[in-house]
Each structure stands twice: as structure tokens, then as C-alpha cells.
Design a protein around this motif. Structure first.
Motif, PDB file in Angstrom:
ATOM      1  N   ARG A   1      26.029  18.360   6.048  1.00  0.00           N
ATOM      2  CA  ARG A   1      26.508  17.787   7.317  1.00  0.00           C
ATOM      3  C   ARG A   1      25.288  17.548   8.197  1.00  0.00           C
ATOM      4  NH1 ARG A   1      31.880  19.657   8.763  1.00  0.00           N
ATOM      5  NH2 ARG A   1      31.107  20.192  10.820  1.00  0.00           N
ATOM      6  N   THR A   2      25.131  16.326   8.672  1.00  0.00           N
ATOM      7  CA  THR A   2      23.890  15.938   9.336  1.00  0.00           C
ATOM      8  C   THR A   2      24.158  15.157  10.611  1.00  0.00           C
ATOM      9  OG1 THR A   2      22.839  15.768   7.155  1.00  0.00           O
ATOM     10  CG2 THR A   2      21.659  14.811   9.019  1.00  0.00           C
ATOM     11  N   VAL A   3      23.365  15.452  11.641  1.00  0.00           N
ATOM     12  CA  VAL A   3      23.354  14.683  12.879  1.00  0.00           C
ATOM     13  C   VAL A   3      22.017  13.961  12.980  1.00  0.00           C
ATOM     14  CG1 VAL A   3      23.365  14.768  15.406  1.00  0.00           C
ATOM     15  CG2 VAL A   3      24.927  16.229  14.103  1.00  0.00           C
ATOM     16  N   LEU A   4      22.055  12.667  13.152  1.00  0.00           N
ATOM     17  CA  LEU A   4      20.854  11.882  13.436  1.00  0.00           C
ATOM     18  C   LEU A   4      20.747  11.736  14.945  1.00  0.00           C
ATOM     19  CD1 LEU A   4      18.480  10.022  13.058  1.00  0.00           C
ATOM     20  CD2 LEU A   4      20.043   8.214  12.307  1.00  0.00           C
TER      21      LEU A   4
ATOM     22  N   HIS B   1      32.920   9.360   5.320  1.00  0.00           N
ATOM     23  CA  HIS B   1      32.655  10.799   5.425  1.00  0.00           C
ATOM     24  C   HIS B   1      32.729  11.202   6.895  1.00  0.00           C
ATOM     25  CE1 HIS B   1      30.702   9.568   1.638  1.00  0.00           C
ATOM     26  NE2 HIS B   1      31.030  10.768   1.204  1.00  0.00           N
ATOM     27  N   ARG B   2      33.887  11.029   7.464  1.00  0.00           N
ATOM     28  CA  ARG B   2      34.039  11.251   8.899  1.00  0.00           C
ATOM     29  C   ARG B   2      33.710  12.694   9.265  1.00  0.00           C
ATOM     30  NH1 ARG B   2      36.189   7.180  11.612  1.00  0.00           N
ATOM     31  NH2 ARG B   2      36.631   8.519  13.398  1.00  0.00           N
ATOM     32  N   GLY B   3      32.901  12.814  10.315  1.00  0.00           N
ATOM     33  CA  GLY B   3      32.527  14.127  10.800  1.00  0.00           C
ATOM     34  C   GLY B   3      31.389  14.775  10.061  1.00  0.00           C
ATOM     35  N   ARG B   4      30.841  14.121   9.036  1.00  0.00           N
ATOM     36  CA  ARG B   4      29.751  14.717   8.255  1.00  0.00           C
ATOM     37  C   ARG B   4      28.406  14.040   8.506  1.00  0.00           C
ATOM     38  NH1 ARG B   4      30.620  18.258   4.417  1.00  0.00           N
ATOM     39  NH2 ARG B   4      28.700  17.650   3.353  1.00  0.00           N
ATOM     40  N   ARG B   5      28.416  12.779   8.839  1.00  0.00           N
ATOM     41  CA  ARG B   5      27.177  12.028   9.082  1.00  0.00           C
ATOM     42  C   ARG B   5      27.307  11.368  10.446  1.00  0.00           C
ATOM     43  NH1 ARG B   5      27.234   9.711   2.875  1.00  0.00           N
ATOM     44  NH2 ARG B   5      26.617  11.689   1.908  1.00  0.00           N
ATOM     45  N   LEU B   6      26.711  12.018  11.419  1.00  0.00           N
ATOM     46  CA  LEU B   6      26.948  11.652  12.811  1.00  0.00           C
ATOM     47  C   LEU B   6      25.681  11.149  13.485  1.00  0.00           C
ATOM     48  CD1 LEU B   6      29.124  14.760  13.759  1.00  0.00           C
ATOM     49  CD2 LEU B   6      29.949  12.456  13.209  1.00  0.00           C
TER      50      LEU B   6
ATOM     51  N   ASP C   1      22.637  20.044   9.924  1.00  0.00           N
ATOM     52  CA  ASP C   1      21.212  19.767   9.962  1.00  0.00           C
ATOM     53  C   ASP C   1      20.994  18.642  10.969  1.00  0.00           C
ATOM     54  OD1 ASP C   1      20.624  21.579   7.849  1.00  0.00           O
ATOM     55  OD2 ASP C   1      21.277  20.074   6.405  1.00  0.00           O
ATOM     56  N   VAL C   2      19.795  18.574  11.540  1.00  0.00           N
ATOM     57  CA  VAL C   2      19.478  17.536  12.513  1.00  0.00           C
ATOM     58  C   VAL C   2      18.238  16.775  12.057  1.00  0.00           C
ATOM     59  CG1 VAL C   2      18.815  17.027  14.894  1.00  0.00           C
ATOM     60  CG2 VAL C   2      20.489  18.829  14.422  1.00  0.00           C
ATOM     61  N   VAL C   3      18.360  15.464  11.996  1.00  0.00           N
ATOM     62  CA  VAL C   3      17.213  14.580  11.771  1.00  0.00           C
ATOM     63  C   VAL C   3      16.934  13.893  13.101  1.00  0.00           C
ATOM     64  CG1 VAL C   3      16.341  12.559  10.545  1.00  0.00           C
ATOM     65  CG2 VAL C   3      17.801  14.214   9.349  1.00  0.00           C
ATOM     66  N   ALA C   4      15.796  14.189  13.682  1.00  0.00           N
ATOM     67  CA  ALA C   4      15.454  13.654  14.998  1.00  0.00           C
ATOM     68  C   ALA C   4      14.456  12.505  14.857  1.00  0.00           C
ATOM     69  CB  ALA C   4      14.862  14.749  15.884  1.00  0.00           C
TER      70      ALA C   4
END
Length: 269
Positions: free
Chosen positions: A29-32, A84-89, A125-128
Motif C-alpha cells: 500500500r503506497t502513497v505518492l 486497486h482502490r485505497g492501495r495506490r494513492l 509506504d510513502v514515495v515523496a
């Protein structure tokens, strides 16, 4: 993983495209988070077909000033992948570089919050996407707290590689003095050219953790939208293939920091 920051020396080597490709293909699960002080581009590019209200980093920064980050965060996110709702945000960035001044006082609490999103059963996880170091005010608190900082370099010519040398030296110095040490720094190489990977690593004195092909067709979709992505495309396949090395590097780095901290010999924070 935790918090991964991507940054470039100057120009447009593909930081945002790389961040989007990784977010869409990695298993967790990732937030960009678009943290480029020059402004975000995903809403006007990859997601340009959607009508999205003004949400994202700026309202979240306002919530940080009110000590309401946790309450506001979920309301500032957009799905990057409908399958993939809610998993790649996506946490959209600012619309105008002028707004960077508003964000600047809140980078530290934002960095702390994003670095802790991995905790819990529903962690992310966060990709900034931190943009270019040549901006007036790079988001240093994010870079200092990142488990991994990837310097994105287009490997086409000496003109695209040379500016990365000064950027690498600046990052080494700042991460050693204020962050988690220069061991958190590595390269993401885009495309190829007359210089071998080993030559670039020697010039920049950094290891390579990610190599992505110059897949123009896929990159255009990730950058500008308006097309269809397929999992077999070279750029997406390479981004997915880089995940194990990234996870291993973060695990190794954390183990090293834990060991040095327990012996009292660590000089990083």
C-alpha cells in the motif's frame, strides 16, 4: 518500507514519472506525495481526465498548523489506480510555486507524519516526489527523515550527468549533518548512453538501486495521461523489478542504524 524521497539535480530527468511508475507497480500500500516546491503535475497530467477538487498538500499543511494532520490526511488523497482502490494513492502537490512559502513552516511535522504512515496493519509506504534541488526551498525535512533518498539521473549524456555530481555532494553533506547519514543515498538511472553504470557510479560516488529504460510511450502516459497502461510495458516492468532491491536497501540501512545506535557510535539522527 517507509519513506522514500526522490529528487533531481536540475532539469526534468523524470522524477515524477519514476515516482508514479513505482507507486503503480510496487506490491505494498503506497502513497505518492507530491512535495515539489515548484508545484505538482499529476492532476494536470496523468489524472487530467478526472475532475478533482482542490485537495492535497496545501490543505494538509493548513491542518498541520492546527495540529490536525491525522484527521485531515485521508480527505486529501486521490486514487491513482481505480483497480486497486485505497492501495495506490496520491497526495497532490501545490498548484503554484508561490504557495511553497505557505508549506515551508510545516515541512517538519509533515515529514514526521509521512514517515510514520507505515505503522499499523493498514500502514502505507510513502514515495515523496521532492522535485529539483535547484528550487529556493527544497523540502529538506523530508529528505532528512527518509529511509532512502534516490537521486534521479538521466544517463543520456555528460550534460545530464554532470549536474548530479554537485547534487550528490550536497546531499551527502546535508544528510550526514542533519539526516540519517549518506548511506541513505543512492541513484535511480533513467535510460542509457555512452557511459556505463559503473562509470556513473564512480563519478557520483553512489550506488545504483534502480535502472529504468527510456520507454517514451509509457512515460508520456504517466506524465501527460490520455493513454492506456499495460503491465508488460518496459518502464512499468523495470519499476516493479526494482522493488526488492529498494526494500533490501532499506532493511539493511535500518539494521545498520540500529546497530550503531545501540553501540553509541552513531553520528546520524
Amino acid at each position: 518500507m517507509a519513506l522514500i524521497a526522490m529528487v533531481s539535480a536540475k532539469g526534468s530527468p523524470g522524477v515524477t514519472t519514476t515516482a508514479v511508475a513505482c507507486t503503480l507497480t510496487w506490491g505494498g500500500r503506497t502513497v505518492l506525495a507530491e512535495c515539489d516546491p515548484s508545484g505538482g503535475s499529476i492532476l494536470s497530467g496523468y489524472l487530467s481526465s478526472l475532475e478533482i477538487p482542490p485537495i492535497g498538500l496545501l490543505p494538509l499543511a493548513a491542518a498541520a498548523l492546527r495540529d490536525q494532520l491525522a484527521d485531515a490526511f485521508a480527505h486529501q488523497l486521490v486514487d491513482l489506480d481505480a483497480k486497486h482502490r485505497g492501495r495506490r494513492l496520491l497526495l497532490p502537490g501545490i498548484n503554484d510555486p508561490v504557495q511553497a512559502g505557505t508549506i515551508r513552516p510545516t515541512w517538519e511535522p509533515l515529514a514526521v507524519f509521512l514517515s510514520e504512515l507505515e505503522r499499523g496493519d493498514d500502514g502505507y509506504d510513502v514515495v515523496a516526489d521532492c522535485g529539483r534541488l535547484t528550487t529556493n526551498a527544497p523540502p529538506w525535512p523530508l529528505l532528512f527523515r527518509a529511509d532512502l533518498v534516490l537521486l534521479v539521473v538521466r544517463a543520456a549524456t555528460l550534460r545530464t550527468i554532470a549536474p548530479a555530481a554537485a547534487a550528490a555532494e550536497l546531499l551527502r553533506r546535508e544528510l550526514t549533518q542533519y539526516g540519517r547519514g549518506d548511506g541513505a543515498l543512492a541513484l535511480a538511472l533513467i535510460g542509457d548512453g555512452p557511459y556505463r553504470r559503473r562509470d556513473i557510479e564512480q563519478r557520483l560516488q553512489l550506488p545504483t538501486l534502480m535502472e529504468l529504460p527510456d520507454d517514451r510511450r509509457t512515460a508520456e502516459v504517466l506524465s501527460d495521461g490520455g493513454g492506456r497502461l499495460r503491465g508488460g510495458q518496459h518502464l512499468l516492468r523495470a519499476a516493479a523489478g526494482a522493488e526488492p532491491a529498494v526494500r533490501e536497501a532499506i532493511t539493511r540501512r535500518r539494521a545498520h542504524l540500529a546497530t550503531t545506535s545501540s553501540t553509541g557510535s552513531s553520528h546520524v539522527r
